[in-house]
Each structure stands twice: as C-alpha cells, then as structure tokens.
Design an enzyme around this catalytic site. Structure first.
Site, PDB file in Angstrom:
ATOM      1  N   ILE A  32      42.259  31.905  29.643  1.00 41.78           N
ATOM      2  CA  ILE A  32      42.485  32.850  30.749  1.00 41.78           C
ATOM      3  C   ILE A  32      41.629  32.381  31.914  1.00 41.78           C
ATOM      4  O   ILE A  32      40.407  32.546  31.912  1.00 41.78           O
ATOM      5  CB  ILE A  32      42.121  34.304  30.373  1.00 41.78           C
ATOM      6  CG1 ILE A  32      42.949  34.768  29.161  1.00 41.78           C
ATOM      7  CG2 ILE A  32      42.367  35.229  31.581  1.00 41.78           C
ATOM      8  CD1 ILE A  32      42.646  36.188  28.691  1.00 41.78           C
ATOM      9  N   ASP A  33      42.279  31.750  32.894  1.00 42.90           N
ATOM     10  CA  ASP A  33      41.569  31.369  34.115  1.00 42.90           C
ATOM     11  C   ASP A  33      41.699  32.554  35.073  1.00 42.90           C
ATOM     12  O   ASP A  33      42.811  33.040  35.309  1.00 42.90           O
ATOM     13  CB  ASP A  33      42.194  30.120  34.727  1.00 42.90           C
ATOM     14  CG  ASP A  33      41.442  29.676  35.975  1.00 42.90           C
ATOM     15  OD1 ASP A  33      40.204  29.765  35.988  1.00 42.90           O
ATOM     16  OD2 ASP A  33      42.098  29.257  36.942  1.00 42.90           O
ATOM     17  N   GLU A  64      37.904  26.132  26.929  1.00 40.93           N
ATOM     18  CA  GLU A  64      36.778  26.739  27.640  1.00 40.93           C
ATOM     19  C   GLU A  64      35.833  27.473  26.696  1.00 40.93           C
ATOM     20  O   GLU A  64      34.618  27.430  26.868  1.00 40.93           O
ATOM     21  CB  GLU A  64      37.276  27.722  28.714  1.00 40.93           C
ATOM     22  CG  GLU A  64      36.091  28.415  29.381  1.00 40.93           C
ATOM     23  CD  GLU A  64      36.432  29.209  30.623  1.00 40.93           C
ATOM     24  OE1 GLU A  64      37.613  29.482  30.866  1.00 40.93           O
ATOM     25  OE2 GLU A  64      35.474  29.558  31.335  1.00 40.93           O
ATOM     26  N   ASP A  96      42.438  26.249  29.416  1.00 42.69           N
ATOM     27  CA  ASP A  96      41.731  27.449  29.854  1.00 42.69           C
ATOM     28  C   ASP A  96      42.591  28.630  29.403  1.00 42.69           C
ATOM     29  O   ASP A  96      43.687  28.845  29.914  1.00 42.69           O
ATOM     30  CB  ASP A  96      41.556  27.475  31.390  1.00 42.69           C
ATOM     31  CG  ASP A  96      40.537  28.535  31.803  1.00 42.69           C
ATOM     32  OD1 ASP A  96      40.311  29.471  31.005  1.00 42.69           O
ATOM     33  OD2 ASP A  96      39.969  28.426  32.899  1.00 42.69           O
ATOM     34  N   ASP A 140      39.527  24.111  34.268  1.00 44.50           N
ATOM     35  CA  ASP A 140      39.933  24.819  35.487  1.00 44.50           C
ATOM     36  C   ASP A 140      40.927  24.004  36.315  1.00 44.50           C
ATOM     37  O   ASP A 140      41.770  24.576  37.003  1.00 44.50           O
ATOM     38  CB  ASP A 140      38.717  25.096  36.394  1.00 44.50           C
ATOM     39  CG  ASP A 140      37.691  26.022  35.768  1.00 44.50           C
ATOM     40  OD1 ASP A 140      38.096  27.086  35.274  1.00 44.50           O
ATOM     41  OD2 ASP A 140      36.480  25.696  35.788  1.00 44.50           O
ATOM     42  N   THR A 157      39.185  35.227  34.661  1.00 52.09           N
ATOM     43  CA  THR A 157      38.814  36.275  33.709  1.00 52.09           C
ATOM     44  C   THR A 157      38.368  37.554  34.415  1.00 52.09           C
ATOM     45  O   THR A 157      38.638  38.657  33.937  1.00 52.09           O
ATOM     46  CB  THR A 157      37.696  35.762  32.772  1.00 52.09           C
ATOM     47  OG1 THR A 157      38.144  34.555  32.167  1.00 52.09           O
ATOM     48  CG2 THR A 157      37.376  36.757  31.676  1.00 52.09           C
TER      49      THR A 157
HETATM   50  C1  IPD Z   1      36.769  30.729  37.222  1.00 48.57           C
HETATM   51  C2  IPD Z   1      37.897  30.896  38.219  1.00 48.57           C
HETATM   52  C3  IPD Z   1      37.348  31.069  39.627  1.00 48.57           C
HETATM   53  C4  IPD Z   1      36.461  29.925  40.022  1.00 48.57           C
HETATM   54  C5  IPD Z   1      35.335  29.755  39.006  1.00 48.57           C
HETATM   55  C6  IPD Z   1      35.922  29.552  37.607  1.00 48.57           C
HETATM   56  P1  IPD Z   1      37.204  31.606  34.732  1.00 48.57           P
HETATM   57  O1  IPD Z   1      37.295  30.488  35.926  1.00 48.57           O
HETATM   58  O2  IPD Z   1      38.751  29.776  38.190  1.00 48.57           O
HETATM   59  O3  IPD Z   1      38.384  31.149  40.577  1.00 48.57           O
HETATM   60  O4  IPD Z   1      35.927  30.204  41.283  1.00 48.57           O
HETATM   61  O5  IPD Z   1      34.603  28.611  39.389  1.00 48.57           O
HETATM   62  O6  IPD Z   1      34.874  29.425  36.689  1.00 48.57           O
HETATM   63  O7  IPD Z   1      35.746  31.825  34.484  1.00 48.57           O
HETATM   64  O8  IPD Z   1      37.873  32.827  35.243  1.00 48.57           O
HETATM   65  O9  IPD Z   1      37.927  30.945  33.590  1.00 48.57           O
END
Ligand code: IPD
Length: 271
Positions: free
Chosen positions: A94-95, A76, A92, A219, A97
């Site tokens: 840290i999903d 990412e 990813d 994601d 964030t």
């Molecule tokens: C996000 C999370 C969030 C989703 C966003 C993503 P990130 O990833 O997964 O739940 O709704 O579309 O971008 O930015 O925390 O790695």
C-alpha cells in the site's frame, strides 16, 4: 499457467503482476471497508504501517512462492528474500499508507518485476478507484488500454510539479527549504501522498513533473518504468540512477531546467 512458471519475458511478467496486483488491491479495499487497520509505527511516529499493509504483502509473497518459487521478492514490510534466478519482484503493498488511514482515495498497490538488474514490467493500481497503469520495458506505458505519451509544457515556469516528504523531521526541514526555492519558479506544487501514483500522473500528464528525495525501490520501481515508457526522463541528479538520494521525472523539454534547479537547491543533500 506453466508459462507463468518458466518464462520471464516482460509480457509474461506483466501478466503475472497484473493478476497479483488486482487481487492485492481488492484485499486492501476490503480490509479498509472492514476497518481492519491496526496501526503501528516504523521509522518515526508519523511513519505508519497498517495490518492491511502486512496482510497484502503476505498475500502477494505467498502467491509468488506458488507461481514463481525461484524468484526473489523485495517488499516494503518484509524486506528482501533472494531468489535463485535473475528475476526479483519489488512490491509496495500500500503506497500512500497515510491516505489509506484517512480514507483519502489516493493509495496504490505497486508491483514491478526486475530481471538482470533492470525493471522490465510494472503495474500500479489505485486501490481506491481501480485505475490501473502498466508498462513493459520497450513496450510502452498504458492507462488501461490507452497508450500514454508525455507532452507537458515547454517551460518549467508553466509546470505543475508534484513532490513528497519523508517521515523524518530533519529530512522534512531540508525538503521544505528546497520547496521554498522551487515554488516561485513553477506553475504550482502538489503533494498527493503516494509516490507510485505521482509517477503515473507524470506519465499521464495530470502532473507535469515530480521529484522526491528518500524514495525506496518499492516506491518508484513500477511508477518509474511507467513514466519512462510514456516518454518522461526518470533519473537522479548529476547522472545518478533514480534512487534514495533523488528521483526526478519530467518530460525531456523541462527535465534539464528542473534538474539544474534541484542541484542548485541541493535537493539531494540534507538529512
Ligand atoms: C510514501 C508515499 C509518499 C512519499 C513517501 C513514501 P508509503 O510511501 O509514497 O507519497 O512522500 O516518501 O514513503 O509510506 O505510503 O508506502
């Protein structure tokens, strides 16, 4: 160890992913405990990246360079580095964030291995709790040692449906309209804030279904495989593969109704 360098079976790739993701989750947890999270923004003022996102991604990339120098990596934060062979890792660091930033225990490391263009192995670890979900293509999905099998309600009107929102205001406005059309047709809606964990929740049955527009490969690569291997249908709309326009995950019994409702609401449209 030499097997780790040469073999690319789903089982070996998963074993590598599990080791790397556990170390990555430990780093994410430690950096948060030490409050090392300088924050920058990316696409919009609410799209944040912490120093920890970058540190965790660097750690995994460096470990992969050691273990699997010929493989590609898509992450990412640092983008796509092509490899020589057919294996690419999708990460990813840290999903979730924003959850990480606020200390909400719903953020994850997500690591998948793609071989010949198909996701063949993946792990998602909730870094706050240590919970792990894994899958290999054709080999099933697991929460720890427990094999997962989706069941879910017979009707969409009884489904608890997760979703998420992008960081761009125009996209959110459209997503809000879609949500307004959907919320009267389902049991209820949840927004937990980490797409990879939402997909694992579908695999496990703590959500009946999930959809979101705007997800990137990191994601949904690992979580999508986990949901699919647990028996969910994971797809885009109107025959498309799951991708930027839409990812829908639902048990077969309600997938078509959810799909048709989302098409009717133009959920893949808008900004
Ligand atoms: C996000 C999370 C969030 C989703 C966003 C993503 P990130 O990833 O997964 O739940 O709704 O579309 O971008 O930015 O925390 O790695």
């Amino acid at each position: 160890m030499s097997e780790f360098r040469s073999a690319s079976t789903p089982g070996v790739l998963l074993e590598i992913a599990v080791g790397l993701a556990r170390d990555a989750a430990a780093t994410a947890r430690r950096l948060r405990a030490e409050a090392i999270f300088d924050v920058e923004t990316k696409s919009t003022a609410t799209d944040v990246v912490t120093a920890a996102d970058k540190a965790v991604e660097r750690q995994v990339i460096e470990a992969l360079r050691e273990l699997r120098p010929g493989d590609g990596v898509l992450g990412e934060e640092y983008g796509d580095a092509a490899g020589e062979g057919s294996v690419r890792w999708i990460l990813d660091p840290i999903d979730g964030t924003v959850n990480y930033l606020y200390g909400l225990p719903q953020y994850a490391v997500s690591l998948a291995a793609e071989a010949g263009g198909e996701i063949v192995a993946g792990i998602v670890i909730n870094a706050a709790t240590g919970d792990e979900w894994t899958a290999t293509r054709g080999g099933g999905a697991y929460r720890g040692d427990r094999r997962l099998k989706v069941t879910g309600p017979a009707e969409l009107s009884q489904a608890l449906v997760g979703t998420g929102f992008g960081y761009d205001a125009r996209r959110r406005a459209h997503q809000g309209r879609v949500l307004a059309g959907l919320i009267t047709r389902v049991r209820d809606i949840r927004r937990f804030g980490a797409a990879a964990l939402d997909l694992c929740a579908v695999a496990e049955g703590t959500l009946d279904a999930y959809y979101e527009k705007g997800l990137n490969p990191w994601d949904h690569a690992a979580g999508g495989l986990i949901a699919r291997e647990a028996g969910a249908v994971v797809a885009g709309l109107q025959g498309a593969r799951p991708g930027l326009d839409m990812v829908v995950a639902a048990p077969p019994a309600i997938f078509n109704d959810l799909h048709d409702l989302l098409v009717g609401l133009d959920a893949a449209g808008g900004a």
